[in-house]
Motif scaffolding. Structure first.
Motif, PDB file in Angstrom:
ATOM      1  N   ALA A  47     -31.222  16.279  -2.601  1.00 19.73           N
ATOM      2  CA  ALA A  47     -30.116  16.205  -3.561  1.00 19.73           C
ATOM      3  C   ALA A  47     -30.676  15.732  -4.900  1.00 19.73           C
ATOM      4  CB  ALA A  47     -29.049  15.240  -3.059  1.00 19.73           C
ATOM      5  N   THR A  48     -30.288  16.417  -5.963  1.00 18.28           N
ATOM      6  CA  THR A  48     -30.783  16.054  -7.287  1.00 18.28           C
ATOM      7  C   THR A  48     -29.650  16.020  -8.299  1.00 18.28           C
ATOM      8  OG1 THR A  48     -32.370  16.599  -9.026  1.00 18.28           O
ATOM      9  CG2 THR A  48     -31.401  18.452  -7.830  1.00 18.28           C
ATOM     10  N   ASP A  49     -29.791  15.143  -9.277  1.00 26.23           N
ATOM     11  CA  ASP A  49     -28.829  15.119 -10.378  1.00 26.23           C
ATOM     12  C   ASP A  49     -29.512  15.380 -11.716  1.00 26.23           C
ATOM     13  OD1 ASP A  49     -30.125  12.748 -10.980  1.00 26.23           O
ATOM     14  OD2 ASP A  49     -28.408  11.450 -10.571  1.00 26.23           O
ATOM     15  N   GLY A  50     -30.823  15.647 -11.657  1.00 28.82           N
ATOM     16  CA  GLY A  50     -31.558  15.962 -12.872  1.00 28.82           C
ATOM     17  C   GLY A  50     -32.106  14.764 -13.617  1.00 28.82           C
ATOM     18  N   SER A  51     -31.839  13.553 -13.127  1.00 27.09           N
ATOM     19  CA  SER A  51     -32.354  12.364 -13.796  1.00 27.09           C
ATOM     20  C   SER A  51     -33.849  12.215 -13.510  1.00 27.09           C
ATOM     21  CB  SER A  51     -31.607  11.114 -13.311  1.00 27.09           C
ATOM     22  OG  SER A  51     -31.889  10.889 -11.937  1.00 27.09           O
ATOM     23  N   GLU A  52     -34.503  11.364 -14.270  1.00 29.50           N
ATOM     24  CA  GLU A  52     -35.941  11.122 -14.082  1.00 29.50           C
ATOM     25  C   GLU A  52     -36.211  10.573 -12.678  1.00 29.50           C
ATOM     26  OE1 GLU A  52     -39.423   8.315 -15.987  1.00 29.50           O
ATOM     27  OE2 GLU A  52     -37.791   8.985 -17.299  1.00 29.50           O
ATOM     28  N   LEU A  53     -35.389   9.652 -12.233  1.00 33.33           N
ATOM     29  CA  LEU A  53     -35.551   9.082 -10.900  1.00 33.33           C
ATOM     30  C   LEU A  53     -35.328  10.142  -9.825  1.00 33.33           C
ATOM     31  CD1 LEU A  53     -36.110   6.518  -9.308  1.00 33.33           C
ATOM     32  CD2 LEU A  53     -33.674   5.999  -9.407  1.00 33.33           C
ATOM     33  N   SER A  54     -34.354  10.991 -10.029  1.00 37.23           N
ATOM     34  CA  SER A  54     -34.078  12.073  -9.089  1.00 37.23           C
ATOM     35  C   SER A  54     -35.240  13.059  -9.049  1.00 37.23           C
ATOM     36  CB  SER A  54     -32.784  12.775  -9.485  1.00 37.23           C
ATOM     37  OG  SER A  54     -32.444  13.756  -8.547  1.00 37.23           O
ATOM     38  N   ASP A  55     -35.879  13.298 -10.184  1.00 39.66           N
ATOM     39  CA  ASP A  55     -37.046  14.186 -10.228  1.00 39.66           C
ATOM     40  C   ASP A  55     -38.182  13.645  -9.364  1.00 39.66           C
ATOM     41  OD1 ASP A  55     -35.704  15.907 -11.909  1.00 39.66           O
ATOM     42  OD2 ASP A  55     -36.686  15.199 -13.733  1.00 39.66           O
ATOM     43  N   LYS A  56     -38.349  12.327  -9.363  1.00 37.64           N
ATOM     44  CA  LYS A  56     -39.373  11.719  -8.508  1.00 37.64           C
ATOM     45  C   LYS A  56     -39.027  11.928  -7.031  1.00 37.64           C
ATOM     46  CE  LYS A  56     -40.765   8.162 -11.788  1.00 37.64           C
ATOM     47  NZ  LYS A  56     -40.800   6.722 -12.089  1.00 37.64           N
ATOM     48  N   ALA A  57     -37.745  11.822  -6.706  1.00 34.87           N
ATOM     49  CA  ALA A  57     -37.316  12.061  -5.322  1.00 34.87           C
ATOM     50  C   ALA A  57     -37.544  13.516  -4.936  1.00 34.87           C
ATOM     51  CB  ALA A  57     -35.844  11.678  -5.152  1.00 34.87           C
ATOM     52  N   GLU A  98     -24.285  26.777 -14.922  1.00 34.72           N
ATOM     53  CA  GLU A  98     -25.567  27.331 -15.353  1.00 34.72           C
ATOM     54  C   GLU A  98     -26.646  26.253 -15.408  1.00 34.72           C
ATOM     55  OE1 GLU A  98     -24.532  29.234 -19.034  1.00 34.72           O
ATOM     56  OE2 GLU A  98     -23.746  31.024 -18.017  1.00 34.72           O
ATOM     57  N   ALA A  99     -26.294  25.068 -15.900  1.00 36.02           N
ATOM     58  CA  ALA A  99     -27.259  23.971 -15.955  1.00 36.02           C
ATOM     59  C   ALA A  99     -27.676  23.543 -14.549  1.00 36.02           C
ATOM     60  CB  ALA A  99     -26.674  22.785 -16.727  1.00 36.02           C
ATOM     61  N   ALA A 100     -26.711  23.488 -13.631  1.00 30.31           N
ATOM     62  CA  ALA A 100     -27.006  23.115 -12.246  1.00 30.31           C
ATOM     63  C   ALA A 100     -27.900  24.155 -11.580  1.00 30.31           C
ATOM     64  CB  ALA A 100     -25.709  22.937 -11.461  1.00 30.31           C
ATOM     65  N   GLN A 101     -27.594  25.434 -11.817  1.00 27.81           N
ATOM     66  CA  GLN A 101     -28.407  26.505 -11.225  1.00 27.81           C
ATOM     67  C   GLN A 101     -29.833  26.447 -11.771  1.00 27.81           C
ATOM     68  OE1 GLN A 101     -27.161  28.661  -8.711  1.00 27.81           O
ATOM     69  NE2 GLN A 101     -29.365  28.882  -8.492  1.00 27.81           N
ATOM     70  N   ALA A 102     -29.977  26.185 -13.060  1.00 29.96           N
ATOM     71  CA  ALA A 102     -31.315  26.068 -13.652  1.00 29.96           C
ATOM     72  C   ALA A 102     -32.075  24.894 -13.028  1.00 29.96           C
ATOM     73  CB  ALA A 102     -31.207  25.892 -15.163  1.00 29.96           C
ATOM     74  N   LEU A 103     -31.374  23.813 -12.752  1.00 27.59           N
ATOM     75  CA  LEU A 103     -32.005  22.637 -12.147  1.00 27.59           C
ATOM     76  C   LEU A 103     -32.531  22.947 -10.747  1.00 27.59           C
ATOM     77  CD1 LEU A 103     -32.650  19.596 -12.333  1.00 27.59           C
ATOM     78  CD2 LEU A 103     -30.361  19.170 -11.425  1.00 27.59           C
ATOM     79  N   VAL A 104     -31.703  23.535  -9.885  1.00 24.20           N
ATOM     80  CA  VAL A 104     -32.155  23.829  -8.521  1.00 24.20           C
ATOM     81  C   VAL A 104     -33.171  24.976  -8.515  1.00 24.20           C
ATOM     82  CG1 VAL A 104     -30.191  22.819  -7.319  1.00 24.20           C
ATOM     83  CG2 VAL A 104     -30.095  25.225  -8.011  1.00 24.20           C
ATOM     84  N   ASP A 105     -33.072  25.888  -9.472  1.00 25.07           N
ATOM     85  CA  ASP A 105     -34.099  26.929  -9.591  1.00 25.07           C
ATOM     86  C   ASP A 105     -35.445  26.307  -9.953  1.00 25.07           C
ATOM     87  OD1 ASP A 105     -32.302  28.915  -8.896  1.00 25.07           O
ATOM     88  OD2 ASP A 105     -31.977  29.607 -10.970  1.00 25.07           O
ATOM     89  N   GLY A 106     -35.416  25.244 -10.756  1.00 28.06           N
ATOM     90  CA  GLY A 106     -36.644  24.514 -11.088  1.00 28.06           C
ATOM     91  C   GLY A 106     -37.267  23.877  -9.854  1.00 28.06           C
ATOM     92  N   VAL A 107     -36.426  23.355  -8.966  1.00 25.18           N
ATOM     93  CA  VAL A 107     -36.924  22.798  -7.702  1.00 25.18           C
ATOM     94  C   VAL A 107     -37.544  23.909  -6.869  1.00 25.18           C
ATOM     95  CG1 VAL A 107     -36.302  21.607  -5.565  1.00 25.18           C
ATOM     96  CG2 VAL A 107     -35.226  20.916  -7.719  1.00 25.18           C
ATOM     97  N   LYS A 108     -36.913  25.067  -6.862  1.00 20.77           N
ATOM     98  CA  LYS A 108     -37.449  26.215  -6.116  1.00 20.77           C
ATOM     99  C   LYS A 108     -38.823  26.607  -6.655  1.00 20.77           C
ATOM    100  CE  LYS A 108     -36.319  30.899  -4.532  1.00 20.77           C
ATOM    101  NZ  LYS A 108     -37.382  30.820  -3.598  1.00 20.77           N
ATOM    102  N   THR A 109     -38.962  26.643  -7.959  1.00 24.85           N
ATOM    103  CA  THR A 109     -40.245  26.975  -8.586  1.00 24.85           C
ATOM    104  C   THR A 109     -41.308  25.950  -8.210  1.00 24.85           C
ATOM    105  OG1 THR A 109     -39.111  28.049 -10.430  1.00 24.85           O
ATOM    106  CG2 THR A 109     -41.391  27.398 -10.798  1.00 24.85           C
ATOM    107  N   ALA A 110     -40.952  24.666  -8.256  1.00 23.26           N
ATOM    108  CA  ALA A 110     -41.897  23.611  -7.874  1.00 23.26           C
ATOM    109  C   ALA A 110     -42.272  23.734  -6.400  1.00 23.26           C
ATOM    110  CB  ALA A 110     -41.296  22.231  -8.163  1.00 23.26           C
ATOM    111  N   GLY A 111     -41.302  24.081  -5.567  1.00 20.80           N
ATOM    112  CA  GLY A 111     -41.576  24.273  -4.148  1.00 20.80           C
ATOM    113  C   GLY A 111     -42.504  25.447  -3.910  1.00 20.80           C
ATOM    114  N   ASP A 112     -42.265  26.545  -4.616  1.00 18.36           N
ATOM    115  CA  ASP A 112     -43.130  27.718  -4.494  1.00 18.36           C
ATOM    116  C   ASP A 112     -44.575  27.362  -4.826  1.00 18.36           C
ATOM    117  OD1 ASP A 112     -40.951  29.257  -3.762  1.00 18.36           O
ATOM    118  OD2 ASP A 112     -40.693  30.169  -5.751  1.00 18.36           O
ATOM    119  N   ALA A 113     -44.758  26.517  -5.837  1.00 20.00           N
ATOM    120  CA  ALA A 113     -46.104  26.109  -6.242  1.00 20.00           C
ATOM    121  C   ALA A 113     -46.810  25.300  -5.147  1.00 20.00           C
ATOM    122  CB  ALA A 113     -46.041  25.300  -7.540  1.00 20.00           C
TER     123      ALA A 113
END
Length: 147
Positions: free
Chosen positions: A8-18, A67-82
């Protein structure tokens, strides 16, 4: 170990670490990931003390949030792919964030929930609440909380 992890993410810096910790755990255990962002519904009642808003403005605002939420979870997907981790990006609409997290974990048959805690104490916790605390106390699925 784990087969499917909900992050679960909310886009915060702390959430990014999680998110990064959850992806690393998934990579180590060979698990897939469900990346979740919960988007609140725009308040439609005039009793909240705000100015009445046109329906077209509400639709525009909700679209921006989606759109902002979709971009956020798409970013997680990209990081996961890497990292070689399979990630399913999910956006849920709900005013009850903790319940939406638990419901998504059940729906996607996750065996772990990973999320951040902002560690609020005292009056801030009372006024702002704690979605993480709610998930911890109501989920039957194990929860990994990162700070």
């Amino acid at each position: 170990m784990y087969k499917r992890i909900l992050i679960a993410t909310d886009g915060s810096e702390l959430s990014d670490k999680a998110v990064q910790s959850g992806l690393s755990l998934a990579a180590l255990s060979g698990a897939s990931v469900v990346a979740l962002k919960v988007v609140p519904r725009y308040p439609r009642s005039y009793f909240e003390g705000g100015m009445p808003v046109e329906a077209s403005d509400i639709q525009r605002i909700e679209k921006q949030w989606d759109e902002a939420a979709q971009a956020l979870v798409d970013g997680v997907k990209t990081a996961g792919d890497a990292q070689g981790v399979s990630v399913k990006a999910v956006v849920a609409k709900s005013d009850l964030v903790a319940e939406a997290v638990i419901a998504a974990a059940k729906k996607h048959k996750c065996d772990l929930i990973v999320m951040a805690s902002h560690g609020r104490k005292g009056i801030k916790r009372l006024l702002l609440g704690s979605e993480t605390q709610h998930v911890l106390t109501h989920s039957h699925i194990p929860v990994l909380v990162l700070r």
